[in-house]
Every structure is written in structure tokens, then in C-alpha cells.
Design an enzyme around this catalytic site. Structure first.
Site, short mmCIF file in Angstrom:
data_model
loop_
_atom_site.label_atom_id
_atom_site.label_comp_id
_atom_site.label_asym_id
_atom_site.label_seq_id
_atom_site.Cartn_x
_atom_site.Cartn_y
_atom_site.Cartn_z
CG PHE A 180 -1.87 1.04 1.33
CD1 PHE A 180 -2.63 1.09 -0.33
CD2 PHE A 180 -1.90 1.40 2.55
CE1 PHE A 180 -3.78 2.11 0.19
CE2 PHE A 180 -3.27 2.56 2.68
CZ PHE A 180 -4.00 3.04 1.74
CB SER A 205 2.36 -4.48 3.13
OG SER A 205 1.31 -3.75 4.25
CG LEU A 206 -2.18 -3.98 1.02
CD1 LEU A 206 -2.84 -2.73 0.46
CD2 LEU A 206 -2.80 -5.11 2.09
CG ASP A 227 4.76 -6.41 9.27
OD1 ASP A 227 5.35 -7.13 10.09
OD2 ASP A 227 4.77 -5.22 9.27
NE ARG A 232 -5.90 -16.60 6.48
CZ ARG A 232 -5.44 -17.32 7.45
NH1 ARG A 232 -4.29 -18.14 6.78
NH2 ARG A 232 -5.69 -18.59 7.66
CG ASP A 242 -3.14 -20.34 3.30
OD1 ASP A 242 -3.37 -20.34 1.86
OD2 ASP A 242 -3.47 -21.91 2.58
CG ASP A 269 -1.89 -18.99 -0.76
OD1 ASP A 269 -2.72 -19.88 -1.01
OD2 ASP A 269 -1.79 -18.38 -0.18
CG HIS A 273 4.28 -2.04 7.59
ND1 HIS A 273 4.35 -3.02 7.60
CD2 HIS A 273 3.89 -1.99 6.57
CE1 HIS A 273 3.59 -3.36 7.13
NE2 HIS A 273 2.99 -2.52 6.37
CA LIG Z 1 -4.42 -18.78 0.31
#
Ligand SMILES: [Ca+2]
Length: 490
Positions: free
Chosen positions: A96, A178-179, A201, A215, A217, A220, A293
Site C-alpha cells: 500500500f 505488506s499487501l 510483514d 489471505r 496461507d 499458497d 512495518h
Molecule cells: Ca491463500
């Protein structure tokens, strides 16, 4: 509050919708992409609004001025570039408000290319991650960027220089901040055979507590390693990263919540953010607001070519780790290393802890030592603090406290702690132990000296132990005794 949330949720159910962007697929904002932990769920912007671009760096074109744009489906962009299927592939994905033009991206590219002859690709999606947009919109856009990353990786798998190749996700390492870490998760979910994701992070708000398809995990990629640096709760403390273990191995440097050299007080952080904004513009504000961060980037980049190993140790908690209970590595795969070399400890699993410096001397990595100071038995009960300094052929440590504040020091007790040294000092040859007697009125009847039996030091990085016999030395307030290494029992 709950009824307000319920109203929000109801509104979004009513406005649940879906957008489709050709081969990238369709994206809806209903469950599982909406819920209590994501009450505002936007639809992703169109790819031309996000403006995602991929840039290749190799040792032949290592700078931003020489980077080469790659486009999925466009053979000419590959054949005109320095891309080679013979090299491993790494991809750096920003988060971001950042872009692929941020300084840290070029520094990370430089270190990766210094270590390895690789294809390093940076992902630029800043138009979809702007501060002027909303965080909620940037969160939604990560799904499109993830699909675009997967599309490029798949195209590279079929891209043909001299014959059929099967590159696909097998030879890919996605590194996301981050994102960007969540983008890597989406890409890995689509690819299904991705080799590795390193999450720096990974973003917490709108991801924690969501379904695994929403999200990052461990499903992935075949290996997901996560560095947590700003894992304090977002609500109340503005921690931007997740504290939850979401990988095969999760690293918690300095407990993963507040990093040394960063301010952990929200009020003074907000003040510092305002000062930073006035003096250094957006970058100054961000340096204060997102200090912890951003440390995940520093730790990872330093790890790439660092001589210092950044060893991390499995432990039940950071408290136990600091108390010296977890510095043993009983098998080759029980400990790991934070950063690029986590892959060398493929079998290591779970939460790992380590300490770093505050980076004031230009590097964060440090060497861990378990220090045990044992008092004599019998001895007169004392009260105060004990400090230890030790040295080897390559250096000497700072003075480090083994006690915690002024404490009662009783007979036959071992006080222990994990301490760090920024330098590798080699085999420990000498230890200096200092006693500072408590000046509290409560301790007025405590002995005038501390009676030392022995000191034991275990170097975490080398798993080597050293013993120093003190012969029941009496150390008075402010005095230091110096011990040399002993071979056998004391
Ligand atoms: Ca996932």
C-alpha cells in the site's frame, strides 16, 4: 457498535456484486471476501486503472534506467530482453502507498543480483495502491494484481526460447511486502505449484481472521516463510502487519511487534508522524508511522548477502526466548535463518524467534548467547544487578545485564538470559562479571558482596558452550571480576 457493524454488513450483502476482467477471472465482494473482519469489501478496479507493470532486472541490466518491461502474452517483450529460462526467478511486490520505484526495491534487486545470477522482476501497481484511494480499494485490487502475477508466471512457463520449457511456478520465488505479500498469496493460490513465497510483514487489516482463500496461507506455495515486524494490533496501536502464524515458518524478530529504534507509543508516533510530514513530506511521515512495518524489508535485504547468519530459534514464546531457554538447535532442521536462507532449512517449521540490533551501526543481524551466572552455595543473600561482558579473539561484547532490575540474589541460584552481540567474537576466552548492589532501603540488610560460583556461556550460532569457574569470588558493589575459560567442571 455490533449493530452498526451488522448494518454495514447488511448493506454490503445488498450491494454484493461481481466484476469480470477477461482471462484474469471474475471477482465478487460477497463472502468469503466479506465478513466481520472485512466489513467494507470493494470490487477490484479494472486492470487498466491499476496499471500493473512488470520490470526485469538481470546482471546485464541491473538498474532502474536499464530495466526491461515484460508483458504476459507478448513474445517480443521477452525476446528483446535479457530474460533467460536458465536462471531462477524472483519477483518483488510492493504494498500500500509504495511503488516499484521506491529506493528499497532497487536495494533489494542489487543484493539479489549480487548473490545470484537471476531474473529479478519488480511488480509496479502503485496506481492501484495509492494513498489517495482507500485502503479498502487497494485491498480489493490485490486480487487482480495476484491474477496478473500468475498470468505472467504461467506465460513465462510456456515462453519458448530454444525449445519447450516447463518453468511455470516451480522455479519462482515471490517476495511481497505488506499487501504485496497478500498478492503473492493470490498468485500462488492460482498457480498451485509455486515454489516459494516470502512474506515481509504481511498486511493485517481486512486479512486477519478471513478464510484462507482470502489471505496468504501455507497452501499458497510449497514453502511460505513469513517475517513479522509490526504485528501489534492495528486497532489501538496501528500495527500494520499480521501477528498470526500464516506460513510454514514464521519469524518473529524482537517478538515481531515493535522493532528496536522504532517508537512503540501511539501518541508520540502520531506526533513524530506530523513532524516527519512537515520536514520530509510523505517519506518522513511514513518513516515514523510505519517504522516497524518497514523493518521487515531491511531484515530481508540484509540477510541476502550477510556474513552474519540471522539464526532463528523455535520457542514457545519470546519471553522464554529472552530468558535463555531456546538457544539450542537439537537437529539441523530445528533452527532456521530469517530471510533468503530460510530455504536452506526446509524442514524447519513453526514460530521462530531472534533478536536484532537497532541498526544504528548499519546492520541489524546479531549473534545470540545464553549467559548463565551461578551464585555460590552457601552465600550471604545479596540484592542488586549483575552485568557480564565477554570476549574472544575477534572482539568484545558490550556490558549486558543478566538480572532484570534490582533483584534478590540467593545462594546456589542460576540467573540466565539471552544476550546479543553485533560482532562474532569467536571462541569465548574471557568473562568480566560486575555486581551493582541495590541501594534500595529495602535491601539495607543484604550482603555487601555477591558470591560468584561460575559462568556458563553458550553461543547459539555455533552451539558451542564455555565454562568459567569463579572459585566463590566475592564481588563488592561496582567491582568486576575477570575469569578465563575452564576445561572441566567447577
Ligand atoms: Ca491463500
Amino acid at each position: 457498535m455490533l449493530s452498526f457493524l451488522a448494518l454495514l454488513l447488511t448493506c454490503h450483502v445488498a450491494h454484493g456484486a461481481e466484476v469480470c476482467y477477461g482471462d484474469l477471472g471474475c471477482f465478487s465482494n460477497i463472502a468469503p471476501f466479506w465478513g466481520l473482519n472485512r466489513p467494507l469489501s470493494a470490487l477490484p478496479d479494472a486492470p487498466d486503472v491499476i496499471g500493473t507493470k512488470f520490470y526485469l532486472y538481470t546482471r546485464a541490466n541491473p538498474t532502474m534506467a536499464l530495466r526491461e518491461r515484460l508483458v504476459a502474452g507478448s513474445l517480443s517483450t521477452f525476446s528483446a530482453s535479457h530474460f533467460s529460462t536458465a536462471r531462477p526467478n524472483m519477483m518483488i511486490i510492493h504494498g500500500f502507498t509504495h511503488s516499484a520505484q521506491h529506493d528499497w526495491v532497487q536495494v533489494m534487486v542489487d543484493e539479489l543480483l549480487k548473490k545470484e545470477d537471476a531474473n529479478v522482476i519488480t511488480v509496479e501497481w502503485s496506481e492501484g495502491a495509492e494513498l489517495t484511494g482507500s485502503y479498502e480499494q487497494a485491498v480489493a485490487n490485490t486480487r487482480v494484481v495476484g491474477a496478473q502475477v500468475a498470468e505472467l508466471v504461467n506465460y513465462m512457463g510456456t515462453y519458448d526460447v530454444s525449445g519447450p520449457e516447463s518453468l511455470s511456478g516451480q522455479n519462482f520465488h515471490l517476495i511481497g511486502h505488506s499487501l504485496g505479500a497478500q498478492i503473492a498469496g493470490y498468485a500462488g493460490d492460482i498457480l498451485g505449484n509455486l515454489a516459494r513465497i516470502t512474506a515481509l510483514d504481511a498486511a493485517e487489516p481486512y486479512f486477519d481472521g478471513m478464510d484462507a482463500v482470502v489471505r496468504l496461507d501455507p497452501t499458497d506455495a510449497r514453502f511460505v516463510d513469513v517475517i513479522h515486524t509490526d504485528g501489534s494490533p492495528f486497532i489501538g496501536t496501528l500495527g500494520m502487519g499480521t501477528n498470526l502464524p500464516i506460513g510454514h515458518v514464521d519469524f518473529y524478530p524482537n517478538n515481531g511487534m515493535y522493532q528496536p529504534g522504532c517508537n512503540d507509543n501511539v501518541v508520540s508516533t502520531v506526533v513524530a508522524t506530523g513532524v516527519g510530514l512537515l520536514t520530509d513530506g510523505y517519506d518522513g511521515a511514513e518513516a515514523a508511522l510505519a517504522c516497524s512495518h518497514l523493518k521487515a524489508l531491511d531484515f530481508f535485504t540484509e540477510s541476502i548477502n550477510s556474513e552474519c547468519p540471522f539464526t532463528a530459534y523455535p520457542c514457545d514464546s519470546y519471553d522464554k526466548f529472552t530468558q535463555g531457554f531456546c538457544l539450542s538447535c537439537p537437529s539441523a532442521s530445528s533452527c532456521s535463518q530469517i530471510g533468503v536462507r530460510a530455504r536452506d532449512h526446509y524442514g524447519a517449521r513453526g514460530s521462530m524467534y531472534l533478536m536484532t540490533t537497532d541498526g544504528a551501526n548499519g546492520k541489524y543481524c546479531a549473534y545470540h548467547y545464553k549467559v548463565q551466572v551461578t551464585s555460590s552455595s552457601p552465600m550471604a543473600a545479596a540484592a542488586g544487578r549483575i552485568y557480564v561482558t565477554f570476549q574472544g579473539p575477534s572482539g568484545i561484547t558490550d556490558s549486558m545485564e543478566v538480572t532484570t532490575d534490582n533483584m534478590a540474589l540467593n545462594a546456589g541460584v542460576t540467573y540466565q538470559k539471552t544476550v546479543i552481540s553485533p560482532e562474532q567474537i569467536g571462541d569465548v576466552t574471557t568473562v568480566h562479571v560486575r555486581f551493582a548492589r541495590s541501594s534500595s532501603l529495602w535491601d539495607i540488610f543484604a550482603a555487601q558482596y555477591y558470591t560468584l560460583n561460575k559462568v556458563t556461556i553458550t553461543a547459539g550460532e555455533t552451539q558451542t558452550g564455555y565454562r568459567f569457574c569463579a572459585g566463590d569470588s566475592q564481588i563488592r558493589n561496582g567491582e568486576t571480576v575477570t575469569l578465563t575459560a575452564s576445561g572441566g567442571e567447577c
